[in-house]
Design a protein around this motif. Structure first.
Motif, PDB file in Angstrom:
ATOM      1  N   GLU A 226       2.160   1.838  -3.433  1.00 36.74           N
ATOM      2  CA  GLU A 226       1.107   2.372  -4.298  1.00 36.74           C
ATOM      3  C   GLU A 226       0.851   3.843  -4.007  1.00 36.74           C
ATOM      4  O   GLU A 226       0.656   4.642  -4.923  1.00 36.74           O
ATOM      5  CB  GLU A 226      -0.182   1.572  -4.116  1.00 36.74           C
ATOM      6  CG  GLU A 226      -0.155   0.186  -4.708  1.00 36.74           C
ATOM      7  CD  GLU A 226      -1.432  -0.588  -4.435  1.00 36.74           C
ATOM      8  OE1 GLU A 226      -2.335  -0.063  -3.741  1.00 36.74           O
ATOM      9  OE2 GLU A 226      -1.525  -1.730  -4.908  1.00 36.74           O
TER      10      GLU A 226
ATOM     11  N   LYS B 172      -4.162   7.676  -5.997  1.00 34.13           N
ATOM     12  CA  LYS B 172      -4.393   6.792  -4.840  1.00 34.13           C
ATOM     13  C   LYS B 172      -4.096   7.529  -3.538  1.00 34.13           C
ATOM     14  O   LYS B 172      -4.776   7.329  -2.541  1.00 34.13           O
ATOM     15  CB  LYS B 172      -3.534   5.540  -4.949  1.00 34.13           C
ATOM     16  CG  LYS B 172      -3.957   4.603  -6.029  1.00 34.13           C
ATOM     17  CD  LYS B 172      -4.054   3.238  -5.486  1.00 34.13           C
ATOM     18  CE  LYS B 172      -4.497   2.328  -6.632  1.00 34.13           C
ATOM     19  NZ  LYS B 172      -5.082   1.136  -6.190  1.00 34.13           N
TER      20      LYS B 172
ATOM     21  N   LYS C  65      -7.055   9.746  -2.818  1.00 28.88           N
ATOM     22  CA  LYS C  65      -8.193   8.924  -2.371  1.00 28.88           C
ATOM     23  C   LYS C  65      -7.981   8.470  -0.931  1.00 28.88           C
ATOM     24  O   LYS C  65      -8.899   8.522  -0.100  1.00 28.88           O
ATOM     25  CB  LYS C  65      -8.346   7.714  -3.290  1.00 28.88           C
ATOM     26  CG  LYS C  65      -9.479   6.812  -2.893  1.00 28.88           C
ATOM     27  CD  LYS C  65      -9.564   5.598  -3.793  1.00 28.88           C
ATOM     28  CE  LYS C  65     -10.662   4.695  -3.285  1.00 28.88           C
ATOM     29  NZ  LYS C  65     -10.619   3.371  -3.825  1.00 28.88           N
TER      30      LYS C  65
ATOM     31  N   GLU D 137       0.830  -1.208   0.000  1.00 33.95           N
ATOM     32  CA  GLU D 137       0.000   0.000   0.000  1.00 33.95           C
ATOM     33  C   GLU D 137       0.862   1.256   0.000  1.00 33.95           C
ATOM     34  O   GLU D 137       0.547   2.233  -0.685  1.00 33.95           O
ATOM     35  CB  GLU D 137      -0.924  -0.008   1.212  1.00 33.95           C
ATOM     36  CG  GLU D 137      -2.045  -1.018   1.129  1.00 33.95           C
ATOM     37  CD  GLU D 137      -2.895  -1.066   2.386  1.00 33.95           C
ATOM     38  OE1 GLU D 137      -2.660  -0.258   3.317  1.00 33.95           O
ATOM     39  OE2 GLU D 137      -3.805  -1.902   2.433  1.00 33.95           O
TER      40      GLU D 137
END
Length: 109
Positions: free
Chosen positions: A73, A80, A83, A70
């Protein structure tokens, strides 16, 4: 015949109990099984604790791999990251309003 066999077995058992090597070995085995600091019960507890710790290690290894993925990313993809910031920390742009909807408990009637 039966009486002779019984007497023979009794004499044999008494001779075995009088044998100093047998007594020392039996005492040693009893000591190691029940009274030593590493007795059977302690070994069983340590084995259970080892299994539990191995399960925790596996869980945290998987969690660490997921968090690392994560993080990779988030650092490589700005969409991302935006978000994530909006969902996790309720961040917003200057011209936006944020509405948080909290689900309440359902009451059965």
């Amino acid at each position: 015949m039966m009486n002779y066999k019984l007497n023979f077995n009794m004499r044999r058992a008494l001779n075995l109990l009088r044998n100093k090597y047998f007594l020392v070995t039996a005492a040693f085995v009893v000591w190691m099984l029940f009274f030593d600091k590493n007795d059977l019960y302690t070994q069983f507890e340590h084995r259970q604790q080892l299994i539990k710790l191995e399960q925790e290690r596996d869980f945290y290894t998987k969690e660490t791999a997921q968090v690392a993925k994560e993080l990779d990313e988030l650092t490589s993809n700005p969409e991302k990251l935006e978000k994530f910031a909006r969902e996790k920390y309720l961040m917003k742009k200057a011209d936006e309003d944020v509405f948080v909807i909290v689900k309440g408990k359902k009451e059965d009637k």
